[in-house]
Structures are given as structure tokens and as C-alpha cells.
Enzyme design. Sequence first.
Site, PDB file in Angstrom:
ATOM      1  N   HIS A   1     -22.366   5.069  62.105  1.00 41.52           N
ATOM      2  CA  HIS A   1     -21.023   5.450  61.666  1.00 41.52           C
ATOM      3  C   HIS A   1     -20.698   4.509  60.522  1.00 41.52           C
ATOM      4  CE1 HIS A   1     -16.685   6.040  61.466  1.00 41.52           C
ATOM      5  NE2 HIS A   1     -16.582   4.719  61.507  1.00 41.52           N
TER       6      HIS A   1
ATOM      7  N   CYS B   1     -18.751  11.220  59.389  1.00 44.28           N
ATOM      8  CA  CYS B   1     -18.215  10.061  58.676  1.00 44.28           C
ATOM      9  C   CYS B   1     -19.098   9.633  57.516  1.00 44.28           C
ATOM     10  CB  CYS B   1     -18.053   8.894  59.653  1.00 44.28           C
ATOM     11  SG  CYS B   1     -19.579   8.505  60.551  1.00 44.28           S
TER      12      CYS B   1
END
Length: 524
Positions: free
Chosen positions: A37, A108
Site C-alpha cells: 500500500h 492505492c
Amino acid sequence: MADEGSPVVLHLYDLSQGMAARMSMPLLGKQIDYIPHTGIVVFGYEYFFGGGIQKLRPELVPAHFGLAPCKAIPLGKTPMDQETFDAFVAGIQSRYTPATYNLLKHNCNHFTDECANFLLGSGIPSEIRDLPEVFLSTPLGQSLAPMIQQMTDQMSTNMDPFAAGADLTAAASVAKPGAAAPPAAAPAPAAAAAAASAPASSSAASAGASSDAIEAVFRGKGEPVTSTFIAAVEPFRRLIVSVSKTLSGAEGSPASPLTPDQEALLASGCLSLQAQFGRIDDAAERASAAEATASMLAGGRWAAFHALCSTILRTWPPRARPASLFLVRCAMLRGDGAAYFAEEARGGVMGLRSSIGCAATWLAEDQLSPAASTAAAGVLQNAGGSEGAAAALASRALCGTVTGAAFHLLRKTDGAALLRQSAAAVLHNLALCVDVEPQESGEMPDDATAILLGLTEQLAAGEADDVVLGLEARALGWLVKRGGSMAGALAGSMDAAASIAAMQAKGGWSAATQAALAACRALL
């Protein structure tokens, strides 16, 4: 000059929490160190995609979901200013929403890649951008997909902070053309003046929040705020073993020392919890943790572990409380642990109700050390993380005790910031599940009334850090939204809108907390 421009840094987080690094080589034949992420850090903020586009101070992100970046990768320097970038981010907001999120194709990392291209003319490293899709297409990736999805879902609720949906529409307009950007997270002077001068009975327009902004913060049924990171389990295991050696085991004694099998069970469970929810750096210990995890999954050993934790909490002497509370809090992070402790009766034991009652009572009476207080607050906080546990938390038998303990922690002048934040999270979780249906008298139930009045008093006191204030505003907003006009009238009688306006006027809050204040005020 060659060094002109603002630094752009990529913050990298491991969504597998170390499991990819430990398990990829034996299962895939190649080493994969993380499931990424990412957030883009520029102009003093971290921008990321989770429940919409979010913007937080980088130092706040680890505290908001318990996972620190494993790498900070410098990408270069951008000649652009913050106003231009915020306008760009606001412009792409419609493409980065909860509805458009896809774990493989639109996540993301795609967001940070687009931001990096805008800022620098080149994206993030392709091996980071493409790794989730590559890894999750493997059998190991598919087995870990539910956990990774849970982590990303948690980010979409916990990281703005601790609730879903702050948007960047306001952030894109904080600086006027030709004006310097405001310091830190302070609102523009005009916004602060408007907040200070607006009447207490503000409408959505005067509070600066549209119905869309309200829905962004208070959408659906809301998500509970849980504490998911474990710093270290081993010291608590050692404490339990140490206390065990002092127990007599005499017939009729409520507390018996651990048997060799129980000591082994405790060791395996603690190591597995550390691997799943914390971090293990030593390679040999990681290998041991993998073995422990496999052994705990076999033969129903987790159920025995949860039962042992419950027994220690209820029957062992006070010196065992820090460790027993911590282990209960950790065990509740697992789905089977939450289910076990939420069961009202198991072998004559009141499961979670007993654990919640012990934790709340000890906190309210200041019977615990700082470490034990943090663990006890974690028990109450994580009790809101599953439906069955939340029902126990909000039950008539426990809600008043839990509410009293949470406000006690918030009002302690010598309390640690993390403890106050956990207490505010407990109140937020209660606001999502406490009974708000009118009584025969037409009034709100006593428990919901006590929480609402306590929150308005806290807001009026004006003493809260950014995280606590955001949680308090969200908790009050959820009570008003769920309780309707009855709750709104009660909050209005306490001048809650005026208190929120005063906090807005102070400025210096994160974008997420500003959004929560504005949306809550608009509901009143």
C-alpha cells in the site's frame, strides 16, 4: 537552481504484515517482501486512496491504523505548488471513490502512480505498482486476499482518521491564487472567521458542509474503530508465566498454575499473534512463528487459547491483569477470538461480558498500571469490532460502566494521549451500536443520553488533540443521525453547534477532523 522544488516521497506499507516475506519462498519459489500500500508524501501531507482520496500529516498515519511505512522512497522534487496539486487531486476525486476501488486494477498504488506522474513526469516504481496483481493471482495471494482486503477496508475507515470519507474539495480551495499556502492543517482565514461568527443553529450551508459532505463522513451504518497493531507480545507472556509460578494450585483455589501443555499453548498463540498483527524481524523467529501459526490452526487450539486467556483474566491475581488484558485484546483481533468472547456463556463463563466488565471497572477505579490501562482500553475498543461483541458492549448491563470508564479516561489530565484516543474510539463505537429507540416516555434511552451529553460536555471543554476531537465529533454525529430529531434537540439544548463552531475557529486541525466537525455541525 537544480535543487529547487518540493520533495516527493513514496511511503510504502506492507499489507500482508510480513506474511508475504515469510511464506512466499517456500510456497512460490521466489521471495516477495511485501504487498504494497502506498501514499505520496509532498507539501507536508500524505495523500492516499482509501475510502476516497485522503490527506493526513504523515506522522499521524501510523497511529491511525497501527502500521508504519516499511520504506520511504524519494521520488524526486516537483516544481509545482500545493495549490496546483490539491486542485489536481480534487479534479480526479470522482475516479477514486469507494465504488471505483478494485484490489487488483484500481488501488492505492494506481493513485500514487498518477500523482507521481503529475508531480514529476514519471510514476512510482513499476514493481511496486504491479506487484499486488502479480502476487494476488497466485494460490498464496488468493489465500491471503481476504486479510489484505480487510486491511484496505480498514484503511478506508480508520485513516481519515478512524472513520470514512473526508474529501479534498475544501482542501483544494484553502489557498487563493497568488496567496501563500496556510501553515500546517489550519483552515483559510476566511473559513475560520466564518466558523467563528456562524450562529449556533447553523444549517448545512453555514457550517460549510453540503449533504454530500455529511454523507461522506456519516455514510451507511458506520465502521467501528479497532486497534489492530501489536508492538510486542512476549513480555506479557513472560509475565503470565512468572505469575503462574507463584500460584499455589491448592485445591479450592480459583487460580491454578499453568500446566506444561498450557505454557506451550500460550507460547504458540502469542507468537502467532505477533506474526499476524505485529512485526518479527529475526528470520529464525519468523520461521518459528510460521510453525506456531500452523499448529494453532490444527486441532482447535485457538479455542483453547481464548478460553485460557479468559480464565487468567477472571481468576488470577491483580498482578496478572496487564498481561491477561493484553492477551484478551490481542485474541479479539482474530475473527474466531471475537466470536468466542462475544458468546454470552461458554462452559458457565460469561465470555466477553466478563472481560468487558473487568476492563471497564478497573479503568474507572484507576486500579491499573499505565500498561494495563492501555490493554484494558484496547479490550473495550476492540469489543466494537464485531456484531456480537458490539451487542455485548452496548448491553444495558455493561454500557453504563463502559461509558463511565471512557469519559473517565478522557477527563484525566495526566492521561496518555494514546489512552485518550482509545477512549474516544470506544465512545465512537458505542455511538454506532447503542440503543437509540425512544422509550415509552418519548425520551432517548439513558445510555444513549449519557453518551450524547458527555460528548457535548467534552466538546464544550475544548480540550482535545486532533484524533480525539475527530472521534468525538463523529461519535456525536452518529448519535444525532441515528437518534433523529430527538437526539438533535438534546444536543441543541447543550449548544453543541456553538461548541463545534468554537473548535473550528481554533484551526490547526487535519482535513479529516475539519470535515468531521463541519459534517457534525451541519447535522445539528
